[in-house]
Write a protein that holds these residues in place. Structure first.
Motif, mmCIF file in Angstrom:
data_model
loop_
_atom_site.group_PDB
_atom_site.id
_atom_site.type_symbol
_atom_site.label_atom_id
_atom_site.label_comp_id
_atom_site.label_asym_id
_atom_site.label_seq_id
_atom_site.Cartn_x
_atom_site.Cartn_y
_atom_site.Cartn_z
ATOM 1 N N UNK A 1 44.852 33.945 35.845
ATOM 2 C CA UNK A 1 46.207 34.471 35.219
ATOM 3 C C UNK A 1 46.901 35.615 36.010
ATOM 4 N N UNK A 2 46.046 36.491 36.618
ATOM 5 C CA UNK A 2 46.763 37.663 37.230
ATOM 6 C C UNK A 2 47.373 36.971 38.526
ATOM 7 N N UNK A 3 46.816 36.174 39.054
ATOM 8 C CA UNK A 3 47.386 35.544 40.505
ATOM 9 C C UNK A 3 48.722 35.090 39.872
ATOM 10 N N UNK A 4 48.888 34.257 38.948
ATOM 11 C CA UNK A 4 50.222 33.618 38.418
ATOM 12 C C UNK A 4 51.088 34.766 38.008
ATOM 13 N N UNK A 5 50.718 35.775 37.402
ATOM 14 C CA UNK A 5 51.505 36.565 36.913
ATOM 15 C C UNK A 5 52.074 37.447 38.063
ATOM 16 N N UNK B 1 54.859 34.183 37.175
ATOM 17 C CA UNK B 1 54.800 33.603 36.025
ATOM 18 C C UNK B 1 54.522 34.240 34.829
ATOM 19 N N UNK B 2 55.273 33.843 33.830
ATOM 20 C CA UNK B 2 54.960 34.806 32.585
ATOM 21 C C UNK B 2 54.514 33.565 31.485
ATOM 22 N N UNK B 3 53.367 33.968 30.929
ATOM 23 C CA UNK B 3 52.430 33.155 29.970
ATOM 24 C C UNK B 3 52.810 33.783 28.689
ATOM 25 N N UNK B 4 53.442 32.770 27.813
ATOM 26 C CA UNK B 4 53.941 33.021 26.392
ATOM 27 C C UNK B 4 52.779 32.569 25.502
ATOM 28 N N UNK B 5 52.494 33.605 24.715
ATOM 29 C CA UNK B 5 51.532 33.290 23.521
ATOM 30 C C UNK B 5 52.198 32.647 22.486
ATOM 31 N N UNK B 6 51.363 31.843 21.605
ATOM 32 C CA UNK B 6 51.625 31.204 20.494
ATOM 33 C C UNK B 6 52.308 32.144 19.463
ATOM 34 N N UNK B 7 53.516 31.772 19.218
ATOM 35 C CA UNK B 7 54.416 32.661 18.171
ATOM 36 C C UNK B 7 54.906 32.157 17.136
ATOM 37 N N UNK B 8 54.296 30.666 16.749
ATOM 38 C CA UNK B 8 55.029 30.050 15.610
ATOM 39 C C UNK B 8 55.955 29.066 16.350
ATOM 40 N N UNK C 1 59.241 34.999 35.547
ATOM 41 C CA UNK C 1 59.623 36.106 35.602
ATOM 42 C C UNK C 1 59.787 36.977 36.968
ATOM 43 N N UNK C 2 59.702 37.972 36.921
ATOM 44 C CA UNK C 2 59.890 38.749 38.357
ATOM 45 C C UNK C 2 58.502 39.021 39.213
#
Length: 70
Positions: free
Chosen positions: A39-43, A47-54, A62-63
């Motif tokens: 995850x840290x390498x992708x970020x 890359x922005x990982x978006x949590x489940x929010x409905x 992202x930047x």
């Protein structure tokens, strides 16, 4: 999204290529520390990982916050 090979992701995340391969094919879930590293390498690469929010989990660009290695 980044166009990375499995080797490139493994290197950026400091995990084995086998960890990436097995995770991608759903053979196993990596140890918690490996998931955090991936995850840290992708970020760091933007890359922005978006949590489940409905509306469903997701991914977007992202930047990059890394040191420019990848």
């Amino acid at each position: 999204m980044l166009g990375w090979s499995q080797d490139e992701l493994a290197s950026a995340a400091a995990v084995s290529r086998a960890t990436v391969v097995d995770f991608e094919r759903g053979a196993r879930i990596p140890h918690r520390n490996s998931l955090i590293s991936i995850r840290r390498a992708l970020e760091a690469a933007g890359i922005v990982l978006i949590a489940e929010n409905g509306g469903g989990a997701g991914v977007r660009f992202g930047k990059p916050s890394g040191d420019g290695e990848n």
